[in-house]
Design an enzyme around this catalytic site. Structure first.
Site, PDB file in Angstrom:
ATOM      1  N   HIS A 146       3.924  -0.328  13.291  1.00  0.00           N
ATOM      2  CA  HIS A 146       2.996   0.365  14.187  1.00  0.00           C
ATOM      3  C   HIS A 146       2.796  -0.550  15.392  1.00  0.00           C
ATOM      4  CE1 HIS A 146       0.165   3.350  15.249  1.00  0.00           C
ATOM      5  NE2 HIS A 146      -0.825   3.092  14.431  1.00  0.00           N
TER       6      HIS A 146
ATOM      7  N   ALA B 240      -6.383  -2.672   9.989  1.00  0.00           N
ATOM      8  CA  ALA B 240      -7.618  -3.479  10.019  1.00  0.00           C
ATOM      9  C   ALA B 240      -7.417  -4.785   9.266  1.00  0.00           C
ATOM     10  CB  ALA B 240      -8.769  -2.688   9.419  1.00  0.00           C
TER      11      ALA B 240
ATOM     12  N   GLY C 241       0.832  -1.206   0.000  1.00  0.00           N
ATOM     13  CA  GLY C 241       0.000   0.000   0.000  1.00  0.00           C
ATOM     14  C   GLY C 241       0.860   1.246   0.000  1.00  0.00           C
ATOM     15  N   VAL C 242       1.071   1.822   1.193  1.00  0.00           N
ATOM     16  CA  VAL C 242       1.884   3.042   1.298  1.00  0.00           C
ATOM     17  C   VAL C 242       3.281   2.713   1.853  1.00  0.00           C
ATOM     18  CG1 VAL C 242       2.013   5.385   2.196  1.00  0.00           C
ATOM     19  CG2 VAL C 242      -0.220   4.412   1.640  1.00  0.00           C
TER      20      VAL C 242
HETATM   21  N1  LIG Z   1       0.798   4.941   5.520  1.00  0.00           N
HETATM   22  C1  LIG Z   1       1.944   5.250   6.095  1.00  0.00           C
HETATM   23  O1  LIG Z   1       2.768   5.977   5.534  1.00  0.00           O
HETATM   24  C2  LIG Z   1       2.285   4.711   7.457  1.00  0.00           C
HETATM   25  C3  LIG Z   1       1.787   3.497   7.868  1.00  0.00           C
HETATM   26  N2  LIG Z   1       2.257   2.938   9.026  1.00  0.00           N
HETATM   27  C4  LIG Z   1       1.802   1.616   9.405  1.00  0.00           C
HETATM   28  O2  LIG Z   1       2.241   0.678   8.425  1.00  0.00           O
HETATM   29  C5  LIG Z   1       1.290  -0.366   8.258  1.00  0.00           C
HETATM   30  C6  LIG Z   1       0.840  -0.424   6.807  1.00  0.00           C
HETATM   31  O3  LIG Z   1       0.093   0.761   6.528  1.00  0.00           O
HETATM   32  P1  LIG Z   1      -0.187   1.293   5.057  1.00  0.00           P
HETATM   33  O4  LIG Z   1       1.020   1.130   4.230  1.00  0.00           O
HETATM   34  O5  LIG Z   1      -0.768   2.661   5.229  1.00  0.00           O
HETATM   35  O6  LIG Z   1      -1.322   0.260   4.584  1.00  0.00           O
HETATM   36  P2  LIG Z   1      -2.405   0.418   3.425  1.00  0.00           P
HETATM   37  O7  LIG Z   1      -3.697   0.877   3.969  1.00  0.00           O
HETATM   38  O8  LIG Z   1      -1.786   1.203   2.327  1.00  0.00           O
HETATM   39  O9  LIG Z   1      -2.619  -1.124   3.001  1.00  0.00           O
HETATM   40  C7  LIG Z   1      -1.543  -1.981   2.661  1.00  0.00           C
HETATM   41  C8  LIG Z   1      -1.988  -3.201   1.885  1.00  0.00           C
HETATM   42  O10 LIG Z   1      -3.014  -3.932   2.548  1.00  0.00           O
HETATM   43  C9  LIG Z   1      -3.658  -4.682   1.534  1.00  0.00           C
HETATM   44  N3  LIG Z   1      -4.935  -5.171   2.076  1.00  0.00           N
HETATM   45  C10 LIG Z   1      -5.965  -4.411   2.548  1.00  0.00           C
HETATM   46  N4  LIG Z   1      -6.960  -5.222   2.992  1.00  0.00           N
HETATM   47  C11 LIG Z   1      -6.535  -6.491   2.803  1.00  0.00           C
HETATM   48  C12 LIG Z   1      -7.089  -7.788   3.089  1.00  0.00           C
HETATM   49  N5  LIG Z   1      -8.293  -7.922   3.673  1.00  0.00           N
HETATM   50  N6  LIG Z   1      -6.366  -8.880   2.755  1.00  0.00           N
HETATM   51  C13 LIG Z   1      -5.160  -8.753   2.185  1.00  0.00           C
HETATM   52  N7  LIG Z   1      -4.573  -7.578   1.916  1.00  0.00           N
HETATM   53  C14 LIG Z   1      -5.251  -6.469   2.222  1.00  0.00           C
HETATM   54  C15 LIG Z   1      -3.794  -3.697   0.393  1.00  0.00           C
HETATM   55  O11 LIG Z   1      -3.904  -4.386  -0.834  1.00  0.00           O
HETATM   56  C16 LIG Z   1      -2.498  -2.924   0.489  1.00  0.00           C
HETATM   57  O12 LIG Z   1      -1.525  -3.453  -0.381  1.00  0.00           O
HETATM   58  C17 LIG Z   1       0.165  -0.046   9.248  1.00  0.00           C
HETATM   59  O13 LIG Z   1       0.468  -0.717  10.445  1.00  0.00           O
HETATM   60  C18 LIG Z   1       0.277   1.471   9.447  1.00  0.00           C
HETATM   61  O14 LIG Z   1      -0.236   1.941  10.667  1.00  0.00           O
HETATM   62  C19 LIG Z   1       3.236   3.526   9.770  1.00  0.00           C
HETATM   63  C20 LIG Z   1       3.760   4.742   9.415  1.00  0.00           C
HETATM   64  C21 LIG Z   1       3.253   5.468   8.280  1.00  0.00           C
HETATM   65 MG   LIG Z   2      -0.122   6.359  12.185  1.00  0.00          MG
END
Ligand SMILES: NC(=O)C1=CN([C@@H]2O[C@H](COP(=O)(O)OP(=O)(O)OC[C@H]3O[C@@H](n4cnc5c(N)ncnc54)[C@H](O)[C@@H]3O)[C@@H](O)[C@H]2O)C=CC1
Ligand SMILES: [Mg+2]
Ligand SMILES: CC(=O)[C@](C)(O)C(=O)O
Ligand SMILES: [Mg+2]
Length: 358
Positions: free
Chosen positions: A124, A101, A39-40
Site C-alpha cells: 500500500h 496503523a 493478518g490478511v
Molecule cells: N487486507 C487486504 O487484503 C489488503 C491489504 N493491503 C495492505 O497490506 C498491508 C497489510 O494489511 P492486512 O494484511 O490487512 O493487515 P492486518 O490488519 O490483517 O494486520 C496484519 C498483522 O499486523 C499485526 N499487528 C497488528 N498490530 C500490531 C502491532 N502493534 N505490533 C505488531 N504487529 C501488529 C497482526 O498481528 C497481523 O498479523 C496494509 O498496508 C494494507 O493496506 C493491500 C491490499 C489488500
Molecule cells: Mg486498501
C-alpha cells in the site's frame, strides 16, 4: 514490458510472459524475503512466495492468534517463523505487511534493521505517501517499492491455488541499489499477481482509498441497503427483496460482467430489463457522481488517512469494529442473506432417494 491499449490509452504492463517465474526465482535467488505480519495479506503473499520456490520467512508477534495460524499453515518456529525483530534482522527484503496503523507503531524497530542494500516492500502507498502523518521515512540507502494486489489476501491465495491470479500495481519510491525494478517485479510475479501495472505510492493510495470507500465496499452496502429497504417498505418479503437486491447480483449478473463486460450482461437480460436499465443508469450516475467527487477530495485532503490512523491506532479498535460489523450482520437484509446462502443447492444436503419420495 508489454504495451497494452486500455480503452485508447497505452500503458506499460508486466505479465508472466515478459517476466516468467523462472526469472523471478533467479532475481530473488540470493534474497531472504521476510514477510512481517500474518493478518490478511501476510498469509496470501508468504504462502504463494513459498510455493513459487522463493526463500521466505515470516515475522509475527509471538503469543498471538496469527502466530498460531502461521504454525498451522506450516511455518516452523526457529526455521521459517520468527518474532518480528529476528525476521527483520534475517531478511534482505522486508515485506511490511502489518496493518497500516501498526506500521507506524513498529516503524522505529523496522528502521533499525534497514541496513544498506536491503529492500523495504509495502502493499500500500499509505505509510510512505502520508509520511508526515506516519513518520515512515526510509533511509536513503535502501530500495523502497510496493506491490499492491487489487483484492483481498484471501483471494490472492485462493486464486493462486486455482492457477489464477489477482492483478497488482507496483511502484518504486527509491532505487538505491539500481536493482529495485527487477526486485519488485520479481516479487510481484512471485506473490502470484495476474498482470502488474505501474503507479506511484501517492496514486496507489489515493485510488485504493477511493475504491474501497466507493464501489468496492462502502457504496455497495449503501446501495444494497437503500434498495432493500424500499422493497421491504412496499410489502415485499425479505426473500424477494434479498434476491432482487443481492443474490441475483452476486450469483448471476456480476459474474456475467466479470466475464464479458456490462453491455454483454445487458444483452443477456430481457428486453424489458435492458430498456429500464438504460433509462435508469443515468439517474444513478447523476446521484452518485457528486458523492464520489466528495470522497476523492476527502482522500486528497488527507481526511481519510487521518480518520484511519486515528481510529485504527486505538487499542479497542477491534472491539469497536466488531460492534459495527455485528450491526450489519444483524440487519434484516444480511440475516435474510444468511438464510438465502443456506438454501443454495450446494448447501442443501441431497436427500436419499427413499426420503425424496416421501
Ligand atoms: N487486507 C487486504 O487484503 C489488503 C491489504 N493491503 C495492505 O497490506 C498491508 C497489510 O494489511 P492486512 O494484511 O490487512 O493487515 P492486518 O490488519 O490483517 O494486520 C496484519 C498483522 O499486523 C499485526 N499487528 C497488528 N498490530 C500490531 C502491532 N502493534 N505490533 C505488531 N504487529 C501488529 C497482526 O498481528 C497481523 O498479523 C496494509 O498496508 C494494507 O493496506 C493491500 C491490499 C489488500
Ligand atoms: Mg486498501
Ligand atoms: C482488498 C483491498 O485491496 C482493499 C479493499 O483495498 C483493502 O483491504 O485495503
Ligand atoms: Mg485495495
Amino acid at each position: 514490458m508489454a504495451k497494452i491499449n486500455f480503452g485508447g490509452v497505452e500503458e506499460n504492463v508486466v505479465t508472466r510472459n515478459e517476466f516468467p517465474l523462472a526469472k523471478a526465482q533467479e532475481v530473488l535467488s540470493n534474497e531472504t524475503v521476510a514477510v512481517i505480519g500474518y493478518g490478511v495479506q501476510g498469509p496470501g503473499q508468504s504462502l504463494n512466495l513459498k510455493d513459487n520456490g522463493i526463500n521466505v520467512i515470516v515475522g509475527q508477534r509471538k503469543e498471538s492468534k496469527t502466530w498460531d495460524k502461521a504454525v498451522a499453515d506450516g511455518w516452523v518456529p526457529g526455521e521459517t517463523l520468527f518474532p518480528i525483530e529476528e525476521a527483520l534482522e534475517r531478511g534482505t527484503i522486508i515485506c511490511y505487511l502489518l496493518s497500516d496503523a501498526a506500521q507506524i507503531a513498529v516503524w522505529p524497530t523496522v528502521k533499525k534493521h534497514l541496513t544498506a542494500g536491503k529492500m523495504l516492500y509495502f502493499s500500500h502507498g499509505f505509510g510512505v505517501a502520508y509520511s508526515e502523518k506516519t513518520g515512515i521515512i526510509p533511509p536513503t540507502d535502501v530500495d523502497v517499492a510496493l506491490v499492491a494486489p487489487k483484492g483481498s489476501g484471501t483471494s490472492l491465495r485462493s486464486l493462486f491455488v486455482e492457477g489464477k491470479g489477482l492483478n497488482s500495481s507496483f511502484a518504486i519510491h527509491q532505487d538505491a541499489t539500481g536493482k529495485a525494478r527487477d526486485r519488485v517485479i520479481a516479487l510481484g510475479i512471485a506473490v502470484g499477481s495476474g498482470y502488474l501495472f505501474e503507479t506511484t505510492f501517492y496514486k496507489e493510495v489515493t485510488s485504493d482509498l477511493t475504491g474501497e470507500r466507493g464501489t468496492l465496499m462502502g457504496a455497495i452496502q449503501g446501495l444494497f441497503q437503500a434498495q432493500y429497504e424500499v422493497l421491504r417498505a412496499n410489502g415485499h418479503s425479505p426473500s424477494e427483496a434479498f434476491n432482487e437486491t443481492v443474490e441475483e447480483a452476486t450469483q448471476s449478473l456480476y459474474p456475467l460482467i466479470a466475464d464479458n463486460g456490462m453491455d454483454w450482461m445487458y444483452a443477456n437480460c430481457s428486453t424489458t430489463a435492458q430498456r429500464g436499465a438504460l433509462d435508469w443508469k443515468d439517474k444513478f450516475y447523476a446521484a452518485t457522481k457528486p458523492v464520489f467527487e466528495q470522497l476523492y477530495k476527502s482522500v486528497t485532503d488527507g481526511v481519510e488517512a487521518k480518520n484511519s490512523i486515528d481510529s485504527n491506532s486505538q487499542s479497542d479498535y477491534r472491539e469497536k469494529l466488531e460492534v459495527e460489523l455485528e450491526a450489519i450482520r444483524n440487519s434484516e437484509m444480511w440475516r435474510a442473506g444468511k438464510a438465502v446462502r443456506g438454501l443454495r443447492p450446494e448447501n442443501v444436503p441431497v436427500p436419499k432417494p427413499e426420503e425424496a419420495l416421501v
